[in-house]
Design a protein around this motif. Sequence first.
Motif, PDB file in Angstrom:
ATOM      1  N   TYR A 182      78.960 104.933 120.100  1.00 52.44           N
ATOM      2  CA  TYR A 182      77.716 105.501 120.086  1.00 52.44           C
ATOM      3  C   TYR A 182      77.528 106.796 120.473  1.00 52.44           C
ATOM      4  O   TYR A 182      76.604 107.268 120.591  1.00 52.44           O
ATOM      5  N   ASP A 206      72.953 102.407 113.219  1.00 55.56           N
ATOM      6  CA  ASP A 206      71.836 101.908 113.534  1.00 55.56           C
ATOM      7  C   ASP A 206      70.476 102.423 112.786  1.00 55.56           C
ATOM      8  O   ASP A 206      69.379 102.333 113.417  1.00 55.56           O
ATOM      9  N   VAL A 227      78.452 105.901 115.408  1.00 53.03           N
ATOM     10  CA  VAL A 227      78.159 107.070 114.637  1.00 53.03           C
ATOM     11  C   VAL A 227      79.243 107.394 113.667  1.00 53.03           C
ATOM     12  O   VAL A 227      80.348 107.208 113.750  1.00 53.03           O
ATOM     13  N   SER A 262      69.601 105.273 111.572  1.00 58.16           N
ATOM     14  CA  SER A 262      68.775 106.294 112.149  1.00 58.16           C
ATOM     15  C   SER A 262      69.636 107.805 111.921  1.00 58.16           C
ATOM     16  O   SER A 262      70.907 107.717 111.933  1.00 58.16           O
ATOM     17  N   VAL A 296      64.724 112.468 115.731  1.00 56.10           N
ATOM     18  CA  VAL A 296      65.425 111.267 115.200  1.00 56.10           C
ATOM     19  C   VAL A 296      64.451 110.865 113.772  1.00 56.10           C
ATOM     20  O   VAL A 296      63.067 111.052 114.057  1.00 56.10           O
ATOM     21  N   ARG A 319      70.170 111.650 113.613  1.00 56.48           N
ATOM     22  CA  ARG A 319      69.633 112.576 114.847  1.00 56.48           C
ATOM     23  C   ARG A 319      70.027 114.009 114.717  1.00 56.48           C
ATOM     24  O   ARG A 319      70.981 114.251 114.239  1.00 56.48           O
ATOM     25  N   SER A 377      74.398 107.379 111.680  1.00 59.15           N
ATOM     26  CA  SER A 377      74.601 106.022 112.527  1.00 59.15           C
ATOM     27  C   SER A 377      74.519 104.914 111.767  1.00 59.15           C
ATOM     28  O   SER A 377      73.721 104.535 111.070  1.00 59.15           O
ATOM     29  N   HIS A 409      72.539 107.621 120.295  1.00 54.69           N
ATOM     30  CA  HIS A 409      72.541 106.307 119.299  1.00 54.69           C
ATOM     31  C   HIS A 409      72.803 105.251 120.041  1.00 54.69           C
ATOM     32  O   HIS A 409      73.498 105.144 120.976  1.00 54.69           O
TER      33      HIS A 409
END
Length: 438
Positions: free
Chosen positions: A254, A296, A278, A298, A312, A300, A294, A274
């Motif tokens: 992360y 997740d 990543v 998103s 973000v 950034r 990432s 994150h």
Amino acid sequence: MPGDPDRCWRLLDPGSVPRNYDPSLHPFEVPREYVRALNATKLERVFAKPFVAALEGHRDGINCLAKDPKSLSTVLSGACDGEVKLWNLPTRNCTRTIQAHDGFVRGMCVRFCGTSFFTVGDDKTVKQWKMESPGYGEKEEPLHTVLGKTVFTGVDHHWRDAVFATCGQQVDIWDEQRNAPMRTYTWGVDSLHAVKFNPIETHIIGSCSADRGIVLYDMRKPTPLKKIILEMRTNALCWNPMEAYIFTAANENYKLYTYDMRNMEAPIKVHTDHVSAVLDVDYSPTGREFVSASFDKSVRIFPIQSGSSREVYHTKRMQHVTCVRWSSDDKFILCGSDEMNIRIWKANASEKLGLMSPREIAAQSYNQKLKEKFQHHPQIKRIARHRHLPKSIYSQIKEQRIMKEARRKKEMNRRKHSKEGAVPIVPLKQKDVVAVLE
């Protein structure tokens, strides 16, 4: 006097007002500027609308993106079904579609002069394609095809010469006119999944290996330069286009790590925020910021000197973001994700697109300086940092904060109830570094 040119100029330009800067005449200057900075920060968040457009047309998840170094309007995308598309960004249309490979398109890069591009895929081939569309009646055929012994997982082109590099079971350096590699590098038996040429010191190459390593090579030497092993696998790396020895690596834990290749014992900076692996990273043309993609869901944006992200981006439909690129004019960010979309975002969320009057530009510069002057005031800092996050990301941030605190308490208790020096204090930057090999 009626014929005075200075008087005529002042009448034509009402914006230029003479001002006395004597501080005794402006006793409330700081409170007034603070209110203006607060209002400018609030308006910045009100007008923050970063999403520009979505490019739709792929029939499978996007696996890689590439930008043309000679054209701001062209971007290339490769999908998991072997399809490659060329996009015109101003019109947001697909100009060309190529069925390049059988299986995933693992990597893409554009030649330094922008006349052709290279793709690698699961069918163990490297293919070179013309950037221009074929003429009427001509068949879509690659200019050059190289068949390898193993699957190629990444490709990158030299910034000045007719040379490109591929990675898979090893790193191969190829001349465009030959079917055999000029040089081959190996370190261990694990495969490699990313390779990048340094844009300044163009003979330096970086790669990421499956044994959690980051390996650096020099094309002028027959053996690799250095290898650093981290606790978890590195998925991608990108060189800073303004500082020759700086690169940033995107990791499975992360985090992102910014390294100076001259001293690999510890990273210069560790970038967090994150909440999942990543997968990709790319620098802005100015070298002051980079963008990360990432798992997740998103994207950034990080300043290189900051451990936390300044922005973000996410949408409800966006799934795992697999690749990301920063446009060459420093204005836009492109990301590709699992649900077959390429999204275009503003690099500055509240920036106005289109023409601006001189007065608008002056007001924007003035507000920016005010925000920088008062950026550490609690109210302005709170408003500038506030972001709406999906519930999944918000809950994971909260959970990770609890876990981090628990690990810190456990380490403190172990140190407290052990012999002096038995539990050493390891700096946070060095905790994830397992070994540095040369």
